[in-house]
Design an enzyme around this catalytic site. Structure first.
Site: not given
Ligand code: GLA
Length: 380
Positions: A127, A171
């Site tokens: 993602s 991330d």
């Protein structure tokens, strides 16, 4: 799908030439787990698996996306961006468009074909890679540039506010700022960062447990709440502000579960700093020992490991040439990593391929990974 296949796919689908290729990598975290949302330290590396968008700008404000992996098209207007439940993969991209615009970037529409080889829903941040590749695609299509830290923050905001996942900054940050051959020390409070070169001769072997990550969302949010409660009871702005010594002196003021969560986070922050120091003096055995301690703490104190993750770690630790092994990412399934000498990596992969199914009844997916560059785009 490789880049030239994707360019050909764009051409046949949209009957015009591609103008840009935007890409962004997935990641593994070497150490520093569940510390990012406590304003602490993390040490991830970008992996050599990407989400890629091949595209061409449009004259209007329409964004037309085709996912080659899902074989689905999804279109939206930059003047009315809403989530599309029927094409969830597009929501990461819609969210990024919304956040870039809210932040004042003048966007143009584009046509794009999207594809990736970051395994989806495995804990390797497909993602974040999708979000960062989308930032790059909009920069390419709109003739804009954006600060890389800002890009990570806006991608995180897209995930928090548009997709509705309450993740930290790690991330997106590593997908934006990774560098080949390096891990990245990130201070998740100041958003300062420092490259840490990875020694030659070692491989990060990533093992996907292929176990479903059912609890991930709710338990992740519960851990966040427990950490906030711990910080409040310790009178700190966040757990980042509590030293190991101070914590050990005062841990009795905390309820047992909260004390164990805090113990993990506070010691883990110190382990990240120690791990960077070990890397800098090329001390792989010290680095590996810290990885092992991190896993044990995530298993016993933070309670986010799983039988499958523990099995991978246990198998890996018994093998020759392995410096350390741990779960990586949020936990509750997903992936484990082992830091292993290059010349022992194939034997380790073979061993896991045989022993892991015997212990768990599941087939693993095994990916040897190299530290790679963060997001970018190039003209075609
Ligand atoms: C997930 C989140 C990150 C981080 C890790 C745990 O990957 O997206 O922000 O909190 O879990 O370290």
């Amino acid at each position: 799908m490789n880049q030239s296949d994707l360019i050909a796919r764009f051409h046949s689908r949209y009957a015009c030439a591609a103008a840009f290729v935007a890409r962004a990598p997935g990641r593994v975290n070497l150490i520093g787990e569940h510390t990012d949302y406590n304003e602490g330290f993390v040490l991830p590396m970008a992996i050599d698996r990407d989400v890629t968008i091949v595209g061409a700008p449009r004259q209007d404000r329409i964004v037309r996306l085709y996912s080659a992996d899902f074989d689905q098209e999804s279109t939206f207007s930059l003047d009315a961006i809403t989530p599309e439940p029927a094409a969830p993969w597009s929501n990461y991209m819609r969210g990024v468009a919304a956040m870039l615009q809210n932040d004042g970037l003048a966007l143009r529409g584009f046509d794009g074909v999207v594809s990736g080889d970051v395994p989806i829903a495995s804990g390797l941040s497909s993602s974040a890679a999708t979000e960062m590749a989308t930032v790059m695609a909009f920069c390419a299509a709109s003739g804009q540039s954006i600060d890389r830290v800002r890009a990570a923050q806006l991608s995180q905001r897209a995930e928090n506010q548009f997709v509705g996942v309450n993740c930290g900054i790690m991330d997106q940050f590593i997908s934006s700022l990774g560098r080949a051959g390096h891990a990245l020390l990130i201070d998740c409070r100041s958003l300062g960062y420092e490259l840490a070169p990875l020694p030659a001769g070692v491989t990060v072997l990533v093992v996907d447990t292929t176990a479903p990550r059912t609890l991930a969302g709710s338990a992740y949010n519960q851990r966040r709440r427990e950490c906030e409660e711990g910080a409040r009871l310790l009178g700190a702005r966040s757990l980042r502000d509590v030293s190991v010594q101070e914590f050990e002196r005062r841990r009795d003021v905390l309820p047992d579960v909260v004390a164990r969560r805090c113990a993990h986070v506070i010691h883990e922050n110190q382990r990240v700093l120690d791990a960077v120091a070990a890397l800098r003096r090329n001390d792989l055995s010290a680095f590996g020992a810290l990885m092992n301690q991190s896993h044990d703490s995530l298993r016993d104190l933070y309670e986010v490991s799983s039988a499958e993750l523990d099995a991978v770690v246990d198998i890996a630790r018994g093998e020759a040439g392995v410096h350390g092994a741990r779960m990586t990412g949020a936990g509750f399934g997903g992936c484990a990593i082992a830091l292993v000498d290059d010349d022992a990596a194939a034997a380790l992969a073979d061993r896991i391929a045989v022993e892991y199914p015997r212990r768990t009844g599941r087939a693993p997916n095994i990916y040897p990974c190299a530290a790679s560059d963060g997001a970018n785009w190039t003209a075609v």
